[in-house]
Design a protein around this motif. Structure first.
Motif, short mmCIF file in Angstrom:
data_model
loop_
_atom_site.label_atom_id
_atom_site.label_comp_id
_atom_site.label_asym_id
_atom_site.label_seq_id
_atom_site.Cartn_x
_atom_site.Cartn_y
_atom_site.Cartn_z
N ARG A 1 0.84 -1.19 0.00
CA ARG A 1 0.00 0.00 0.00
C ARG A 1 0.87 1.24 0.00
O ARG A 1 2.07 1.20 0.32
CB ARG A 1 -0.90 0.02 1.25
N GLY A 2 0.28 2.37 -0.38
CA GLY A 2 0.97 3.65 -0.30
C GLY A 2 2.22 3.71 -1.15
O GLY A 2 2.26 3.21 -2.28
N VAL A 3 3.29 4.32 -0.59
CA VAL A 3 4.52 4.51 -1.35
C VAL A 3 5.23 3.19 -1.63
O VAL A 3 6.13 3.13 -2.47
CB VAL A 3 5.49 5.46 -0.60
N ARG A 4 4.86 2.13 -0.97
CA ARG A 4 5.49 0.83 -1.19
C ARG A 4 4.73 -0.02 -2.20
O ARG A 4 5.08 -1.18 -2.42
CB ARG A 4 5.60 0.08 0.13
N SER A 5 3.72 0.55 -2.83
CA SER A 5 2.93 -0.20 -3.81
C SER A 5 3.80 -0.55 -5.01
O SER A 5 4.57 0.27 -5.52
CB SER A 5 1.74 0.63 -4.28
#
Length: 775
Positions: A172-176
């Motif tokens: 999720r988020g910036v680690r997607s």
């Protein structure tokens, strides 16, 4: 919906109510940038590049999710909007590698274009970029994670468009990150659509990566040489020491009947053209029984002399001709004319993968009952009978899925086996065999007991029936007559190869002339074909039997491989002089006495007719040293038999002459602009016997179904034919064996075996589905 009027950047625009603002603006010539938006896919609103200012709305709005209504006012370009887009690009570039000089998307990258336009030349981020190694998901698809901007186009086209769902989002988020369904490998149909829709260079093609730059290529739009769907393909060409080399295949111009779709064969199956086993010199069997390279003049002289000898000594009945499903309409027409005028034989046939003759016989005299692919794309209801379009007709499968998804079309499937398209079907029917289906649809429950399916089909006010080789001979009119009685039914008949339909239409049949005109009633052909024999010739299988009995003195095989397809014992052709025209030394060419190296469909000009009856222009793209088109070979072979080629090709009539260099110099651009109009209006003089368009003129004049819209055809569009124009009296059925190919996603007859890309994908798919070894 009713049209509404709204204002964009001070301009009054009109569009149907509910239209997305981004689409309404694009149609009006106002470009709004977007990364995540893609026509035909679900709305994502993830990139925030398409923001606009809407009057009386406090915040900037995304144009890809805003629908137009009466009286709305929008601003698409302002300092505020430019700053918002610049900030978005700065975020995207925060971890994006600056490897544009080596990135395959360089010069075609949407992020590169937007960076140039909005001036995000500096980054506020001082942290080091997070590098990740490039991943190979399959032989066709490579993934460079740092380049990905998470627009989700790839996941949506794979899921919504292809119904494969092989790509997803992990974390999720910036680690997607985008992740394939197989963990580190891609288990899918390998269509490569994800590569085409990617706005940056995150997804790249295994056949193209790091080979050249986009601006170093010329681009030619032609027709894919593989299955019968007739997709338009854009070939990227680079000059090489041996001519023009094909580097890439895609369809990013979206101008064909396939829109932006292209399957694995169209995208990766072009490399057979450069296969090292490609023939480049004519071969003649010497006294020792070995094939040896010779000059073109010598090979033509040997072949022409032998054909003339057999014809004059034994008559045309002692010569057989077998044509191809991959040669152009003009070449197929010329081949049957060559057989009937030059060789004086009606022993002509081709590899019949479906029974088009029976289909046209059923529709003769009934205009408007054949459905083109574009009509299928908007049909409200479709009945699919048999086959597996996902594997054998990928464009048809894409079209049906898209029609169901976007237009809420109702799909009904009747099949002996479960197929993938049943996921989109309103109802599915399992049948024991297809012969009982017409009776079932007419009301009989003696074999199939499922009245609900029949009632749903019969309730449709407009229906397109799609079927294939499961119906042949008398079974075809049985099904068609059911639909004709209803009055609201159109039909599509499926065949295997790029010009299977054209081969039959152009008269590669022993009992019919072009347009399915019977030999007994030749009509206008009697004037054009001097000395036309009216005796029905031998079909392909009977020619091979006659050869085995020593009754066939010569056999001309153009782009076909009957020895392999029909498991012919080479010894049975020992007493027959065999002439082969092919790209490779196939099993048939290997036993031939003369072999001519022929050009592929990507190396010639002409037209082809797809299985839906749509005619399209084929344009010469590549060059291969030493080869010649089948059209040129036939003209020269006719001349080698002593025939006046003007009886074969209608050119130079009335002493017409012209300056063949007229398009040089300052007037070149003007001549190019005039060319389409002149050709479309039959005003361009035919000056050469090697001009396929001279034969196209004759086809249009003599073949009933080919009354073509030439302006559209020469402009690069598809033009439908009309089987209903064929006179009912001109049809006399003569059944012949049908040999369907049933090619899968990575098979394409002889050509597929010479394509490294398709072979590699086939092996990859086989290994990925192989069961794991037990411990």
């Amino acid at each position: 919906m009713a049209d509404v009027t709204f204002t964009v950047d001070g301009k009054k625009l009109t569009a149907p109510a509910g239209t997305l603002l981004i689409e309404a603006c694009r149609k009006a010539g106002i470009e709004i940038p977007a990364f995540c938006y893609y026509p035909g896919l679900s709305l994502q609103a993830a990139c925030r590049m398409c923001v606009v200012r809407q009057e009386k709305v406090p915040k900037l709005q995304t144009a890809c999710t805003t629908t137009v209504a009466e009286g709305q006012v929008f601003v698409t370009e302002s300092p505020e909007i430019a700053q918002a887009r610049k900030a978005t690009i700065e975020l995207l570039l925060g971890n994006h590698p600056l490897d544009c000089p080596v990135c395959d998307a360089g010069g075609e990258c949407e992020l590169q274009d937007m960076t140039f336009k909005y001036g995000a030349g500096e980054s506020l981020y001082a942290e080091a970029k997070q590098h990740r190694e490039e991943q190979q998901w399959s032989p066709a698809v490579f993934y460079d994670r740092p380049r990905c901007i998470l627009c989700y186009r790839c996941t949506r086209v794979c899921g919504e468009g292809m119904d494969v769902w092989a790509l997803g989002v992990q974390n999720r988020g910036v680690r997607s990150v985008i992740t394939p369904n197989g963990g580190d490998r891609l288990d899918c149909e390998q269509c490569g659509m994800c590569i085409d829709v990617c706005p940056v260079g995150a997804l790249t093609s295994g056949s193209y990566r790091y080979k050249t730059r986009p601006w170093e290529m010329n681009h030619v739009s032609t027709v894919c040489t593989h299955c019968g769907d007739g997709c338009k393909v854009t070939l990227g060409l680079r000059q090489s020491s041996e001519g023009a080399e094909i580097i890439r295949a895609d369809n990013r111009d979206k101008s064909g009947i396939n829109g932006d779709f292209l399957c694995a064969k169209g995208r990766f199956g072009f490399d057979f053209v450069e296969n090292p086993e490609r023939l480049s010199k004519p071969l003649v069997r010497n006294a020792a029984g070995k094939l040896e390279p010779v000059t073109w003049e010598h090979a033509l002289r040997v072949a022409g002399a032998k054909l003339k000898e057999v014809r004059d000594a034994k008559g045309g009945a002692a010569i057989g001709v077998i044509g191809s499903n991959r040669t152009t309409n003009e070449e197929n027409y010329l081949l049957q004319k060559f057989a009937r005028i030059v060789l004086r034989t009606n022993n002509i046939d081709h590899e019949r993968t479906t029974d088009y003759a029976a289909f046209v016989q059923s529709l003769a005299g009934h205009e408007g009952k054949a459905a083109s692919l574009r009509q299928l794309a908007s049909a409200p209801a479709i009945l699919l009978i048999g086959g597996n379009p996902t594997d054998e007709h990928p464009l048809l499968a894409w079209t049906l899925r898209t029609n169901v998804r976007l237009n809420r079309a109702r799909l009904y499937v009747a099949s002996t086996n479960q197929i993938k398209l049943e996921r989109q079907a309103r109802a599915a029917l399992r049948v024991p065999n297809y012969a009982v289906l017409p009776a079932y649809l007419s009301g009989s429950d003696s074999v199939i007991s499922n009245p609900a399916f029949r009632e749903a089909v019969l309730a449709e006010e407009s229906l397109v029936v799609v079927f294939g080789e499961e119906f042949r001979g008398s079974a075809v009119p049985d099904l068609v007559q059911w639909g004709l009685k209803r009055g609201n039914v159109r039909f599509t008949y499926l065949g295997d190869y790029v010009n299977s339909r054209g081969a039959a239409d152009m008269g590669l049949l022993p009992d019919r002339l072009p347009g399915y005109v019977p030999l007994e009633q030749p009509g206008a052909f009697a004037r054009e074909y001097p000395g036309l024999a009216k005796q029905v010739g031998l079909a392909q299988h009977l020619m091979l039997v006659a050869a085995s009995k020593g009754q066939l003195g010569a056999l001309v095989v153009v782009g076909a491989n009957p020895v392999a397809n029909h498991h012919v014992d080479p010894a049975s052709l020992a007493n027959t002089f065999v002439i082969a025209q092919d790209l490779f030394l196939t099993e048939t060419a290997a036993i031939a006495d003369v072999v001519f190296p022929a050009a592929s469909l990507y190396e010639k000009t002409g037209t082809v007719t797809n299985t839906f009856g749509d005619v399209q222009m084929v344009r010469k793209a590549a060059d291969h040293p030493g080869v010649r088109s089948d059209f040129e070979i036939l003209v020269r072979l006719a001349a080698a038999t002593g025939t006046d080629v003007k009886t074969l090709v209608p050119f130079g009539k009335g002493g017409v002459a012209g300056d063949l260099g007229q398009s040089r110099g300052a007037q070149a651009g003007e001549a190019d602009r005039h060319a389409v109009w002149l050709a479309a209006n039959h005003l361009e003089p035919r000056l050469s016997p090697f001009d396929p368009l001279a034969v196209l003129d004759e086809i249009e004049r003599l073949v009933p179904a080919y009354k073509l819209d030439r302006l559209n055809l020469f402009g690069g569009n598809d033009v439908p034919t009309e089987p209903g124009f064929v006179p009912v009296s001109s049809l006399a059925a003569a059944p012949a064996p049908v040999s369907p190919a049933h090619n899968g996603l990575f098979a394409s007859g002889t050509l597929g075996g010479y394509s490294h890309g398709l072979t590699e994908l086939q092996q990859y798919q086989t290994s990925s589905k192989a069961p794991a070894a037990a411990d």
